[in-house]
Design a protein around this motif. Sequence first.
Motif, PDB file in Angstrom:
ATOM      1  N   GLU A 195       0.832  -1.209   0.000  1.00 47.47           N
ATOM      2  CA  GLU A 195       0.000   0.000   0.000  1.00 47.47           C
ATOM      3  C   GLU A 195       0.861   1.251   0.000  1.00 47.47           C
ATOM      4  O   GLU A 195       0.599   2.203  -0.741  1.00 47.47           O
ATOM      5  CB  GLU A 195      -0.912   0.013   1.218  1.00 47.47           C
ATOM      6  CG  GLU A 195      -2.064  -0.954   1.200  1.00 47.47           C
ATOM      7  CD  GLU A 195      -2.926  -0.794   2.432  1.00 47.47           C
ATOM      8  OE1 GLU A 195      -3.642   0.233   2.540  1.00 47.47           O
ATOM      9  OE2 GLU A 195      -2.873  -1.676   3.310  1.00 47.47           O
ATOM     10  N   ILE A 199       1.226   4.360  -2.774  1.00 47.54           N
ATOM     11  CA  ILE A 199       0.906   5.751  -2.440  1.00 47.54           C
ATOM     12  C   ILE A 199       2.075   6.674  -2.761  1.00 47.54           C
ATOM     13  O   ILE A 199       1.917   7.735  -3.374  1.00 47.54           O
ATOM     14  CB  ILE A 199       0.533   5.884  -0.951  1.00 47.54           C
ATOM     15  CG1 ILE A 199      -0.746   5.092  -0.652  1.00 47.54           C
ATOM     16  CG2 ILE A 199       0.341   7.350  -0.564  1.00 47.54           C
ATOM     17  CD1 ILE A 199      -1.060   4.982   0.830  1.00 47.54           C
ATOM     18  N   ASN A 261      -5.243   8.866   4.612  1.00 50.02           N
ATOM     19  CA  ASN A 261      -5.791   9.683   3.533  1.00 50.02           C
ATOM     20  C   ASN A 261      -6.215   8.825   2.352  1.00 50.02           C
ATOM     21  O   ASN A 261      -7.185   9.148   1.648  1.00 50.02           O
ATOM     22  CB  ASN A 261      -4.769  10.724   3.084  1.00 50.02           C
ATOM     23  CG  ASN A 261      -5.380  11.751   2.157  1.00 50.02           C
ATOM     24  OD1 ASN A 261      -6.277  12.493   2.553  1.00 50.02           O
ATOM     25  ND2 ASN A 261      -4.923  11.791   0.910  1.00 50.02           N
ATOM     26  N   LYS A 262      -5.500   7.715   2.124  1.00 48.91           N
ATOM     27  CA  LYS A 262      -5.887   6.798   1.038  1.00 48.91           C
ATOM     28  C   LYS A 262      -7.279   6.232   1.301  1.00 48.91           C
ATOM     29  O   LYS A 262      -8.108   6.141   0.388  1.00 48.91           O
ATOM     30  CB  LYS A 262      -4.875   5.655   0.922  1.00 48.91           C
ATOM     31  CG  LYS A 262      -5.206   4.687  -0.209  1.00 48.91           C
ATOM     32  CD  LYS A 262      -4.367   3.433  -0.161  1.00 48.91           C
ATOM     33  CE  LYS A 262      -4.836   2.444  -1.225  1.00 48.91           C
ATOM     34  NZ  LYS A 262      -4.160   1.141  -1.130  1.00 48.91           N
ATOM     35  N   GLU A 263      -7.534   5.849   2.549  1.00 49.36           N
ATOM     36  CA  GLU A 263      -8.860   5.346   2.895  1.00 49.36           C
ATOM     37  C   GLU A 263      -9.924   6.420   2.669  1.00 49.36           C
ATOM     38  O   GLU A 263     -11.023   6.141   2.177  1.00 49.36           O
ATOM     39  CB  GLU A 263      -8.880   4.896   4.357  1.00 49.36           C
ATOM     40  CG  GLU A 263      -8.030   3.662   4.650  1.00 49.36           C
ATOM     41  CD  GLU A 263      -8.142   3.224   6.099  1.00 49.36           C
ATOM     42  OE1 GLU A 263      -9.100   3.647   6.778  1.00 49.36           O
ATOM     43  OE2 GLU A 263      -7.274   2.460   6.546  1.00 49.36           O
ATOM     44  N   SER A 265      -9.728   8.950   0.550  1.00 48.70           N
ATOM     45  CA  SER A 265      -9.862   9.157  -0.897  1.00 48.70           C
ATOM     46  C   SER A 265     -10.713   8.059  -1.529  1.00 48.70           C
ATOM     47  O   SER A 265     -11.489   8.313  -2.459  1.00 48.70           O
ATOM     48  CB  SER A 265      -8.477   9.194  -1.562  1.00 48.70           C
ATOM     49  OG  SER A 265      -7.735  10.299  -1.080  1.00 48.70           O
ATOM     50  N   THR A 266     -10.548   6.824  -1.030  1.00 43.38           N
ATOM     51  CA  THR A 266     -11.345   5.703  -1.546  1.00 43.38           C
ATOM     52  C   THR A 266     -12.821   5.927  -1.270  1.00 43.38           C
ATOM     53  O   THR A 266     -13.681   5.663  -2.128  1.00 43.38           O
ATOM     54  CB  THR A 266     -10.882   4.381  -0.904  1.00 43.38           C
ATOM     55  OG1 THR A 266      -9.495   4.162  -1.225  1.00 43.38           O
ATOM     56  CG2 THR A 266     -11.701   3.209  -1.417  1.00 43.38           C
TER      57      THR A 266
END
Length: 280
Positions: A195, A199, A261-263, A265-266
Amino acid sequence: MGRQNFFEKLESKINLQKEYEKIDSLVLQPHWYGNASIEDDIERYFKNWKYKANYLSFNEIREQLGFTYTFDGIVAKSYGCINNINDFFDYCEMIVNMIYTIPEGKRLFHEERINELQRLINYDLNYFNHEIRKVGDKYLIIQKDASVSEVVDIVEDSLAKIILEYNHYVLKGDLETKKNILVKIANALEPKRSEIKGINNQLYKDYFYLINNMEIRHNNSDSSDTSNYNAYFDKLTLKEKEEWYDEIYQMGLLIFLLLENKERSTKVANIKNLQSDAKK
């Protein structure tokens, strides 16, 4: 230099000895003659404190740390000396933790004085860019760091304790303890390597390179071990090594924030897709 106004004079350099004596007076003096002071109730309930170790009384801890007091007639007066900022931090940390040995119902009797001493402690710590944070059932003084505050709110409690511990004031110069904490942070990030790489590949490569080459996961100071030896790291001063450890710590915090932040954005992408499908 121009003349200071009233408010600038109020914010002049803090006298640590004076601050210690002010705070301790709130602990030592009863509300009125014949009533229990905060000190009296700490001593009364000290036997219930789970971290008392081999100490028999709170007064014994005071003597051990040098924060003693004596009596001028019937008035208790502080007798300890604050020689540096760490002495002051030790005192504040001691008092804040000891207050919570008093049962909540009994603390209400001292509420006004407890609020006042906490106000003074918070002001003084803020002046030195530190704060009191609850870590498990302990209250620790740590350096203020916006990234730390954000990360401890998004990771599990056990990891949050580890992250907060790194910023504790007594760890300055303690490379071995800092290294052990960095190992635990790296271990928490290890399962997320793919992950992290997706990123920010450069951050991924830099972080795990440092973890593996700066005496964190491996012995990088043994010149006979050609596979792990890092001549650059080996020749650094202790101060320079600690600076690198602090950099690695900050990189770890950044990775946690990027993962969070990835979560986020998802979730936003999912909302966009749902809205797009609804229009069809």
